[in-house]
Each structure stands twice: as C-alpha cells, then as structure tokens.
Scaffold this active site. Structure first.
Site, mmCIF file in Angstrom:
data_model
loop_
_atom_site.group_PDB
_atom_site.id
_atom_site.type_symbol
_atom_site.label_atom_id
_atom_site.label_comp_id
_atom_site.label_asym_id
_atom_site.label_seq_id
_atom_site.Cartn_x
_atom_site.Cartn_y
_atom_site.Cartn_z
ATOM 1 N N HIS A 178 0.836 -1.202 0.000
ATOM 2 C CA HIS A 178 0.000 0.000 0.000
ATOM 3 C C HIS A 178 0.872 1.255 0.000
ATOM 4 O O HIS A 178 1.937 1.288 0.608
ATOM 5 C CB HIS A 178 -0.978 0.010 1.177
ATOM 6 C CG HIS A 178 -0.347 0.023 2.542
ATOM 7 N ND1 HIS A 178 0.101 1.181 3.139
ATOM 8 C CD2 HIS A 178 -0.107 -0.968 3.434
ATOM 9 C CE1 HIS A 178 0.587 0.897 4.352
ATOM 10 N NE2 HIS A 178 0.474 -0.404 4.546
ATOM 11 N N ASP B 185 -0.169 4.408 1.008
ATOM 12 C CA ASP B 185 -0.460 5.427 2.012
ATOM 13 C C ASP B 185 0.292 5.184 3.310
ATOM 14 O O ASP B 185 0.698 4.062 3.629
ATOM 15 C CB ASP B 185 -1.968 5.504 2.291
ATOM 16 C CG ASP B 185 -2.558 4.219 2.837
ATOM 17 O OD1 ASP B 185 -2.228 3.134 2.298
ATOM 18 O OD2 ASP B 185 -3.353 4.283 3.807
ATOM 19 N N GLU C 128 -4.942 1.870 2.686
ATOM 20 C CA GLU C 128 -4.923 0.678 3.540
ATOM 21 C C GLU C 128 -5.074 1.068 5.004
ATOM 22 O O GLU C 128 -5.750 0.386 5.778
ATOM 23 C CB GLU C 128 -3.618 -0.101 3.332
ATOM 24 C CG GLU C 128 -3.543 -1.431 4.057
ATOM 25 C CD GLU C 128 -2.977 -1.361 5.484
ATOM 26 O OE1 GLU C 128 -3.069 -2.363 6.210
ATOM 27 O OE2 GLU C 128 -2.458 -0.281 5.853
#
Length: 385
Positions: A73, A75, A137
């Site tokens: 992910h 983020d 996420e």
C-alpha cells in the site's frame, strides 16, 4: 547500479511523496508507473471516484492466469504531533538503517519489488509477475477492496500474492480480521435540570459501551480450539466516546468509535447480531418513548476479513523455499491479505522491517532487512521462467 543501491534511491524518492491517507497518492503512483513502464510492464491505473487516489496494477510476462502478485500500500499514517529527529519525508541513513515515514510500512518493500522489475523483464517469463500498489490501507483497506472488485470484473486470476507488510521477513500465513465502526446516537437536547424531558445521547452511548464490554468478555469463551493467535479469541476495543457540549446541557448527539478483530467470521456475526438486538429491543424503544425521532445508527468504516491459514498453501511453500524458513506464523494485526485470499489466491505476508517501528516517529527499515527481501525477490525469478 546495484539492486540495493537502486532500491535505496527509489525508497528515498517514495518517502519524499507525503502520501498520508488523507491526501492524494497520485504523484507516487505516476512515479511507480513510469518506472515499471520503462521495464516493459503493462500498466493499469484505476482511480477512485474522487479522482485523487489510484491503484496501480502492472504486469510483466505473458497474459495468463496463475501469476504471482507483489503487493503493497502507498499510504502512510500522519506525522502530526510526533517528535521526529529528522524530516519524516526526507530519507536519512544512520547506523545501517533508512529512516523516513513509510520506510518499513511499507515503501521499503515497494522499492525492493520495483527495483527487481528490470531483472524480471530481462527473463523469458513463463509465469506473469504482477505489481499491485493500493491506496488507503491505513484507514480501511479501501484501495485493495476496489482493486479486488476490478480484478473480478476483468476476469484476472493471479494464483499467489505476497503482501510485503513489515514482518521482519517472517512468513505470516494468518492474521485476524479488522472490523471498524462508528455508532451514532441521536437524542434530544434539553436543560440539565430536566433530565426526563430530554434523551441523553451520551448516557445511551455509555450503555452501548457497557454492552461492548460484556461481549468482549463473552468472546473469550468462543476462542477456537487450537487457535494460534495471541490472544486466541476475537477482541473488541472501544477507541472513543464523544458527546456533550456543557455541564448543564443534556447532550443530543454522541458517537462511539470501536473495532473488533475477529478470529472467525461467526464471532463478527455474533457481535453484530447481539448489538442489533440490544439496540432494537432495549435502547431505541426507551429513547423513542421520550422522543420519537431518536435513533442509533452504526456506520461501517471498514470490514476487512482476516487471512485464514490454509493446510495447503502454494504461497507459504513458495516463500519458505525462497527464504529458507522452516515454518510460518500468525499475527494479530491486519493487512490487505484477506482481500486477496477472497479472490481465490494463496496468500502470505512477508516483508522487510518490523511492525514495532511502524507508525512511530523515526520509523526505519534496516538495510539488512532490505537485503533479505531482495534476496527473496531475486530467488523468485527462478519460479517465473
């Protein structure tokens, strides 16, 4: 440039993108897409409905089912109110460690995977390798859920997924789910001197939390026999109870933010069913006896299923061979792995860095851990040709 040096350079670039979940990840996605495109990968970028977030799905090799997914992910969690000794969005190297927000959670794995792409591209691949990089996420796995839906729609069917969350390169074959909710209480405001003429939303929220505590105790007796988790049962946590404006005002609004970490879906069904009955038969009738418009509504922030350990697991056996490990573990914290498993893939979690460093100031990944990850990914090449 060596693969390690390339990984270091790329990780520094990725850390430089401040992809906090509240902000866009598009600059990072474009950068990764450009890197992978230069290797000859087929690039797919799928945006969310706002157009400010996107998933990247890139493929090297033949257009066949049964490929291997390397996933992470984009983020990261915020840095506000954290006491960093260096700029969190500028990578620094100290004492054999690379520091920066997202260094271990989980841009270190993404950098290593993308750095290996040129090596894979030079091979006569008989099995495709996919790169799946998602958004959001940290706040509910929204990107992975959207990615899963897109893969279903397009009929894409990879067979194996390696989720590179920080596990200190241990192989994780199972983890609990993560279900997050905000329950909103709407009562009736009034003066504190006349409590019978109002509906105190905070007091009903407190009763709701008391029910959560009761269910929290009940779940201990529902632990599956032989559960490998610690603790072995489904847990509930009350994260916040918010409401009220003044000492002498009956609060008309309140909310409870809470989560559960199921070890089995039946536990989640049990908790949700018990809460529905409690609200429908106890709390709401009492509230509406005073104010017919009073209500309780639960907002689903995210319901992400856990990763279920499987007796037969191609992913586990593959990564054991690649790393030389002689077993696999389970862990309590959640990842996107259950979403990929829900697509029918065999899935494990294995990546550089420790969860002990994630989300903290001075987050880092050790160079040694990245070397181990690159070793695993280099050996993966022999399984693609």
């Amino acid at each position: 440039m060596s693969t390690l040096a390339d990984t270091k350079t790329l990780l520094a670039e990725l850390i430089g993108f401040p992809t906090v979940s509240s902000d866009s990840n598009l600059h990072m996605i474009r950068h990764l897409a450009e890197r992978l495109s230069h290797c000859g990968a087929e690039i797919e970028v799928w945006h969310d409905e706002t157009g400010t977030k996107a998933n990247l799905f890139a493929t090297l090799g033949p257009k066949l089912d049964g490929g291997i997914v390397l996933s992470g992910h984009c983020d990261v969690v915020p840095v506000a109110d954290q006491d960093w000794t260096s700029d969190p969005f500028r990578m620094e190297e100290r004492d054999g460690k690379w520091f920066g927000r997202g260094a271990c959670d989980m841009k270190g794995f993404i950098a290593a995977a993308v750095a290996m792409a040129s090596h894979y591209a030079a091979l006569d691949l008989q099995r495709p390798v996919h790169f799946a990089f998602t958004y959001d996420e940290e706040i509910g796995c929204f990107g992975a859920r959207a990615l899963a839906e897109t893969l279903r729609e397009k009929g894409l069917k990879p067979a194996v997924a390696i989720i590179g969350e920080p596990t200190s390169m241990r192989i994780i074959e199972g983890h609990k789910g993560c279900y997050e909710y905000t329950t909103h209480f709407t009562g009736l405001e009034g003066h504190g001197s006349g409590p019978d003429r109002g509906v105190n939303a905070v007091e009903y929220a407190v009763r709701y939390v008391s029910k959560l505590l009761e269910l929290k105790e009940d779940l201990q007796s529902r632990a599956p026999e032989g559960s490998r988790f610690e603790p072995p049962w489904t847990t509930i946590n009350t994260g916040a109870l918010v409401g009220g404006v003044a000492h002498n005002v009956i609060p008309g609004k309140a909310r409870v933010e809470w989560e559960m970490r199921p070890v089995q879906k039946s536990d989640a069904d049990y908790v949700k069913g018990a809460l529905h009955q409690f609200c429908a038969h106890m709390l709401i009738p009492a509230m509406q006896l005073v104010h017919p418009d009073a209500e309780i509504k639960t907002e689903v922030i995210g319901e992400v299923d856990g990763l279920t350990p499987m007796e037969e697991s191609e992913a586990r056996d593959l990564v054991m061979e690649l790393t030389g490990a002689n077993g696999a573990d389970v862990m309590p914290f959640g990842t996107e792995a259950g979403i990929f498993q829900g697509l029918g893939m065999s899935v494990v979690v294995c990546g550089p860095g420790s969860i002990d460093q994630a989300h903290k100031p001075d987050e880092y990944v050790s160079v040694d851990q990245v070397k181990q990850c690159l070793g695993m990914l280099e050996r993966l090449a022999s399984k693609l040709v």
